[in-house]
Design a protein around this motif. Structure first.
Motif, short mmCIF file in Angstrom:
data_model
loop_
_atom_site.label_atom_id
_atom_site.label_comp_id
_atom_site.label_asym_id
_atom_site.label_seq_id
_atom_site.Cartn_x
_atom_site.Cartn_y
_atom_site.Cartn_z
N UNK A 126 51.45 24.63 54.03
CA UNK A 126 52.66 24.67 54.85
C UNK A 126 52.99 26.06 55.34
N UNK A 127 51.99 26.80 55.73
CA UNK A 127 52.21 28.12 56.34
C UNK A 127 53.10 29.00 55.46
N UNK A 128 52.64 29.25 54.25
CA UNK A 128 53.43 30.13 53.40
C UNK A 128 52.96 31.56 53.56
N UNK A 129 53.87 32.46 53.30
CA UNK A 129 53.49 33.86 53.29
C UNK A 129 52.78 34.14 51.97
N UNK A 130 51.91 35.17 51.96
CA UNK A 130 51.18 35.51 50.74
C UNK A 130 50.27 34.37 50.31
N UNK A 131 49.80 33.60 51.30
CA UNK A 131 48.94 32.47 50.94
C UNK A 131 47.74 32.92 50.13
N UNK A 132 47.14 34.05 50.56
CA UNK A 132 45.96 34.53 49.86
C UNK A 132 46.24 34.80 48.39
N UNK A 133 47.40 35.41 48.12
CA UNK A 133 47.75 35.72 46.74
C UNK A 133 47.88 34.45 45.91
N UNK A 134 48.61 33.48 46.46
CA UNK A 134 48.77 32.22 45.73
C UNK A 134 47.43 31.57 45.47
N UNK A 135 46.61 31.51 46.49
CA UNK A 135 45.31 30.86 46.32
C UNK A 135 44.49 31.56 45.26
N UNK A 136 44.51 32.87 45.28
CA UNK A 136 43.74 33.62 44.29
C UNK A 136 44.21 33.30 42.88
N UNK A 137 45.52 33.24 42.69
CA UNK A 137 46.04 32.98 41.34
C UNK A 137 45.74 31.56 40.91
N UNK A 138 45.83 30.61 41.83
CA UNK A 138 45.65 29.22 41.43
C UNK A 138 44.19 28.89 41.15
N UNK A 139 43.28 29.66 41.69
CA UNK A 139 41.87 29.30 41.57
C UNK A 139 41.13 30.06 40.47
N UNK A 140 41.65 31.20 40.02
CA UNK A 140 40.84 32.05 39.15
C UNK A 140 40.38 31.37 37.84
N UNK A 141 41.17 30.42 37.26
CA UNK A 141 40.68 29.83 36.01
C UNK A 141 39.31 29.19 36.17
N UNK A 142 39.00 28.75 37.39
CA UNK A 142 37.72 28.09 37.60
C UNK A 142 36.56 29.05 37.39
N UNK A 143 36.81 30.34 37.54
CA UNK A 143 35.71 31.29 37.37
C UNK A 143 35.44 31.57 35.90
N UNK A 144 36.30 31.08 35.02
CA UNK A 144 36.13 31.39 33.61
C UNK A 144 35.41 30.26 32.89
N UNK A 145 34.68 30.67 31.88
CA UNK A 145 33.95 29.70 31.08
C UNK A 145 34.91 28.75 30.37
N UNK A 146 34.45 27.56 30.07
CA UNK A 146 35.28 26.64 29.29
C UNK A 146 35.50 27.17 27.89
N UNK A 147 34.57 28.01 27.43
CA UNK A 147 34.75 28.61 26.11
C UNK A 147 35.96 29.54 26.14
N UNK A 148 36.01 30.37 27.19
CA UNK A 148 37.14 31.28 27.32
C UNK A 148 38.44 30.48 27.45
N UNK A 149 38.41 29.45 28.30
CA UNK A 149 39.58 28.60 28.47
C UNK A 149 40.00 27.99 27.14
N UNK A 150 39.03 27.45 26.42
CA UNK A 150 39.34 26.81 25.15
C UNK A 150 39.93 27.79 24.14
N UNK A 151 39.33 28.96 24.03
CA UNK A 151 39.82 29.95 23.08
C UNK A 151 41.24 30.39 23.45
N UNK A 152 41.47 30.60 24.74
CA UNK A 152 42.79 31.03 25.19
C UNK A 152 43.86 29.98 24.87
N UNK A 153 43.59 28.74 25.21
CA UNK A 153 44.60 27.71 25.00
C UNK A 153 44.77 27.39 23.51
#
Lengths: 305, 291
Positions: free
Chosen positions: B95-122
């Protein structure tokens, strides 16, 4: 900016109704941003907490909660995680795991990308009876879960002496990554005009020549995407590394899990979190630096047509 | 005019290694496992054929029953959760938000992490003694309890949570690319007609995104079936076997309990279930495409 006859409607330079949307925040927009910020917090907070925990001292952790900001930042947990923490029998930290992962990822990534590129090129341009079948065979390989092929693969690799070796884990990654890589490159090459290929053939170039001199130079974008995909995938792998790499070659993910979940005695949470950060950093960095290439990788892998 | 697709001996030769490797490593191995699932093999392969004996034994193994049920729960909840959250976020970002790039970067970064890292963190975040429960109690709400991760009944839901956190970005990116591909004319036309946005989304946009939804479901299902890393790191399958998954069961039975016959039966059931679950959905979607 001109005003039309109707009150309350301002037509801006781009021809659209701009009333209320240039500087003001309508309630709908406010809610929109609120949701987005909430979501961003949900996604970002775990990483921030890990980061914060990794720079606190154990006393501070015991005294506060996960959300307390660190009062004195210390990198001692990081040093300990790197070279002193106990991962199973050795207490050498996960530094060795980092080196192992590098030794696994770089050849594994190069090998699987090159094989995929070459196969994809051949399948895209050199159609022969059965080439469709070959492609389907490869594609189905993407969906086969490891568990159904794992044990026999172990037997095969044992038989050829590659089980528990660095070479073995590299080859396994290349083999198991081949379907996906071939598919990505094949889709990419299918979009290249076939006239280019035909012209090269008329000039007398053969299969390898066309690949090396014409197709590869055109492929820089997709090569970057493939490299990022494979780097992330292989670096983050756990199961294959655990089974095929051999104890001395265990990648960082395996060591991290052993460190956090299998250590005896009191848990040093700050060291655990530092180790987690260290393991996550390479792929995170690749992600932050690669931006749209990372996204292309996901969509390229996903759009199978 | 020479035909450009003659015998192509070179091409066939060059692909031969890849084909052989694929046949052996993917299909040969699968067939071997299927055969072994019908033998009494324990630590070593025993090629005597015993029919469905291992499968019967499998269905009488309580740990398997738990794991299988967990796969269904985890699968359905995680996939629908990721689809909903990812699509919702994509709609917001489109919906044409400002700072779209920032939001997208934050929402997507967990995908770059291993499930091991995700599991340990949670695991750290949800641990009752040190995580969220501890925090909420420390700010005064002393009866607050959020110890799902150590509760047999609830542990599997914590896995869902971590899985949705990790993978929603994937769906968001896919859906966003789909949304971006929608002709602007549709929005203008609906504005002129006065159709409320919600209806446009539900009745026009979502159907157009069908292929991407299909892709997401297939990708996510593949990830769920392979599900191993996340469980190992986050709960270890515990407490006890309460959050076990078939992927974990198969590997542990084959390598730790040295029972490859039973493990193979489990693997086969895993694959058959996924095919059975996805096939009707795929069939409906693909035949819809032909209409």
């Amino acid at each position: 900016m001109s005003k039309s006859n109707k009150p309350g409607v301002k037509i801006g330079a781009n021809g659209r109704n701009t009333k209320g949307s240039s500087y003001g925040l309508s309630p709908a927009r406010f809610v929109l941003y609120a949701f987005l910020i909430l979501a961003a917090c949900f996604f970002a907070i775990p990483l921030l907490i890990i980061l914060m925990t990794s720079v606190k001292s154990m006393d501070e952790i015991r005294a506060g909660s996960i959300f307390t900001l660190p009062s004195a930042i210390t990198f001692e947990p990081w040093a300990k995680a790197w070279s002193g923490a106990c991962t199973g029998l050795d207490c050498k930290g996960i530094g060795p795991g980092f080196l192992n992962s590098i030794r696994i990822v770089i050849p594994g990534m190069l090998l699987s990308v090159l094989i995929g590129a070459f196969n994809g090129y051949v399948l895209a341009f050199w159609r022969f009876r059965g080439s469709g079948l070959v492609l389907t065979l490869l594609m189905l390989g993407i969906f086969i879960p490891y568990q159904i092929i794992l044990y026999p693969l172990v037997k095969i690799f044992s038989a050829v002496g590659m089980y528990g070796t660095l070479l073995g884990i590299i080859v396994i990654h290349a083999v198991l990554g081949m379907p996906m890589m071939t598919l990505i490159f094949r889709n990419f090459y299918s979009a290249i005009p076939v006239e280019l290929f035909k012209a090269a053939r008329i000039d007398g170039a053969g299969l390898f020549r066309i690949f090396v001199s014409i197709m590869l130079p055109l492929s820089t974008n997709i090569l970057v995407v493939a490299v990022i995909l494979q780097f992330t995938h292989i670096w983050n792998d756990y199961l294959l590394g655990l089974i095929f790499a051999g104890r001395e070659n265990w990648p960082m993910t395996v060591q991290l899990n052993t460190l956090v979940n299998a250590s005896m005695g009191e848990q040093e949470y700050n060291v655990n979190m530092a180790a987690t950060m260290l393991t996550a950093l390479p792929t995170l960095l690749v992600y932050f630096l690669s931006g749209r290439y990372f996204v292309s990788g996901i969509t390229a892998g996903a759009v199978k047509g | 005019m020479p035909s450009f697709f003659p015998r192509h001996a070179t091409a066939k030769m060059v692909l031969l290694p890849a084909v052989l490797v694929t046949l052996v490593c993917f299909y040969g191995t699968s067939l071997w496992t299927i055969y072994i699932s019908m033998t009494p093999s324990e630590m070593l392969p025993n090629y005597k054929f015993v029919g469905l004996q291992q499968y019967i034994r499998l269905f009488h193994t309580p740990r398997w029953d738990t794991a299988y049920a967990n796969m269904a729960i985890f699968g359905i909840l995680m996939i629908s959760g990721t689809l909903l959250l990812g699509t919702f976020l994509a709609i917001l970002i489109d919906s044409k938000v400002r700072f779209e790039g920032v939001f997208r970067t934050i929402l997507l970064y967990p995908l770059s992490m291993s499930f091991i890292v995700t599991g340990v963190a949670w695991q750290w975040l949800l641990s009752p003694t040190t995580g969220i429960e501890h925090f909420v109690r420390s700010i005064g709400w002393s009866d607050f309890s959020f110890d799902w991760i150590v509760q047999p009944e609830r542990a599997i839901y914590t896995l869902v949570f971590a899985g949705v956190w990790h993978s929603s970005g994937l769906v968001m990116v896919l859906m966003l690319s789909g949304l971006r591909g929608i002709d602007q004319e549709i929005w203008r036309a609906s504005q002129v007609e006065g159709i409320p946005k919600i209806k446009v989304y539900l009745h026009i946009v979502l159907p157009m995104l069908r292929p991407l939804i299909l892709t997401s479901v297939v990708l996510l299902t593949t990830a769920v079936v392979k599900g191993y890393d996340l469980v190992v790191a986050m709960t270890g399958g515990g407490p006890g076997y309460a959050s076990d998954l078939p992927g974990l069961f198969v590997v542990s039975t084959a390598f730790e309990r040295s029972n490859i016959g039973l493990a193979s039966a489990g693997a086969v059931v895993m694959v058959v279930s996924i095919v059975a679950a996805l096939a009707p959905y795929l069939y409906i979607e693909i035949s819809r495409k032909d209409k």
